[in-house]
Scaffold this motif. Structure first.
Motif, short mmCIF file in Angstrom:
data_model
loop_
_atom_site.label_atom_id
_atom_site.label_comp_id
_atom_site.label_asym_id
_atom_site.label_seq_id
_atom_site.Cartn_x
_atom_site.Cartn_y
_atom_site.Cartn_z
N GLU A 56 0.60 -1.42 -0.38
CA GLU A 56 0.18 0.47 0.40
C GLU A 56 0.71 1.82 -0.07
N GLN A 58 3.82 1.40 -2.02
CA GLN A 58 4.61 1.36 -2.63
C GLN A 58 3.28 2.59 -3.41
N ASP A 59 2.13 1.55 -3.58
CA ASP A 59 0.61 2.05 -4.26
C ASP A 59 1.06 3.83 -4.45
N HIS A 268 5.98 -7.77 -4.86
CA HIS A 268 4.23 -6.50 -5.29
C HIS A 268 4.75 -5.89 -6.23
N ARG A 269 6.15 -5.09 -7.05
CA ARG A 269 6.56 -4.62 -7.83
C ARG A 269 6.76 -5.72 -8.66
N LYS A 272 3.27 -6.42 -10.37
CA LYS A 272 2.96 -5.34 -10.33
C LYS A 272 3.25 -4.98 -12.66
#
Ligand code: CIZ
Ligand code: SF4
Length: 331
Positions: A56, A58-59, A268-269, A272
């Protein structure tokens, strides 16, 4: 029959509670995200987040990257008045050193990299005396006072280029002994670790045995390992590199499955950026507790109260800046 019904009712209540909690958490998170976005505009701030931060964080960030990418971003930032640095102490310090006109905030005071604490200035001075003339290369995972004592800094993304750029066959290197060994292997130079046993506690958790188990489940997966991992891990890896290099490699490789030997935030990256590929952490427990201290709550409080301002002593800052700038000249 009665017992079965009771069991089902209990299971139903439990499921409802979980759904309620998840929805509550999602709503709280989206409330906080909206508040942070609003505050960020009002205060003319930008948010930088390291690849190891929570999903969250990173987002919501304006930019996500590794330490060198984030340092460059901070150094060239012109418009924003405030830089909120979601990472650990030494990275935020580098931003404050490289762009001293900005207010740099570290959302959580306790977000310290234990490896950066492993190298003292006394230790560097002792090593310099013992090996006169040998240049000192320090990983950016060091505090400003240590950086002030070195000739040039490096990151895991440019360590080979930095060590190769030096006109010396013997180099003092700290604080990560695995990165030192990686640099020695890649450059053929004598790389002496200061201190002898500096390490990252999170990357130390990766063991080749875990990769063997993962390989049995995902036989086609390629193994990516960070150079902070042990040599045993590096030996079995198909690819060794920093997080930014892993991101590039995963994108360009033909492989569609990867076993990843670095901190869990990178997943996560990777996911994504590569929605059709699959990524598995080589060891599920490889979480850096310091990186994970930054939460949306703390980020919000940091922006609202403009805390914790990163301050670097002037003398150390000027010398550390010179070591960082030398690194940028190489790569
Ligand atoms: O350089 C960094 O950002 C660190 C600590 C890890 C990596 O490889 O990105
Ligand atoms: Fe430090 Fe390791 Fe955490 Fe990176 S992952 S901040 S090197 S403890």
């Amino acid at each position: 029959m009665f017992i079965l019904s009771c069991f089902r009712v209990k299971a139903y209540i439990l499921t409802c509670s979980l759904v309620f909690l998840q929805t509550y958490r999602r709503n709280t998170m989206s409330d906080l995200t909206a508040k942070i976005q609003k505050l960020k505009k009002e205060k003319n701030a930008i948010i930088l987040a390291h690849n190891y931060q929570r999903a969250e964080i990173q987002d919501i960030a304006d930019y996500v990257g590794d330490s060198i990418e984030l340092s460059r971003k901070a150094m060239h930032e012109e418009d924003a008045k405030i830089i909120v640095f979601c990472a650990v102490d030494f990275m935020a310090q580098s931003a404050a050193i490289l762009n001293p006109t900005k207010k740099v905030l570290l959302p959580t005071l306790g977000a310290r990299c234990p490896m950066a604490q492993m190298l003292t200035t006394d230790e560097i001075k002792r090593a310099k005396k013992k090996y006169p003339g040998a240049p000192v290369v320090l990983y950016v995972n060091t505090l400003a006072e240590a950086k002030a004592e070195c000739d040039v800094c490096c990151t895991s993304a440019n360590v080979v280029e930095v060590v190769n750029s030096l006109n010396s066959e013997t180099v003092l290197f700290g604080p990560d002994r695995n990165l030192a060994k990686y640099a020695a292997h890649k450059t053929g130079k004598k790389v002496i670790s200061i201190p002898e046993h500096g390490f990252c506690p999170t990357h130390l958790l990766f063991q080749p045995e875990d990769v063997t188990v993962q390989k049995q489940q995902h036989p086609k997966a390629e193994v990516m390992a960070h150079p902070e991992c042990s040599m045993e891990m590096q030996k079995i890896a198909d690819f060794i590199g920093s997080t930014s290099k892993m991101c590039r490699y995963a994108k360009e490789a033909d492989a569609t499955e990867f076993i990843v030997g670095t901190e869990d935030g990178i997943l996560h990256r990777l996911r994504k950026e590569n929605p059709t590929k699959r990524f598995y952490l080589a060891y599920e427990g490889a979480v850096c507790p310091n990186m994970k201290l930054t939460t949306l709550d703390r980020l919000y409080a940091s922006l609202k109260e403009e805390k914790h301002i990163v301050k670097v002593p002037k003398n150390a800052s000027a010398k550390a800046r010179r070591s960082l700038e030398r690194m940028f000249l190489v790569n």
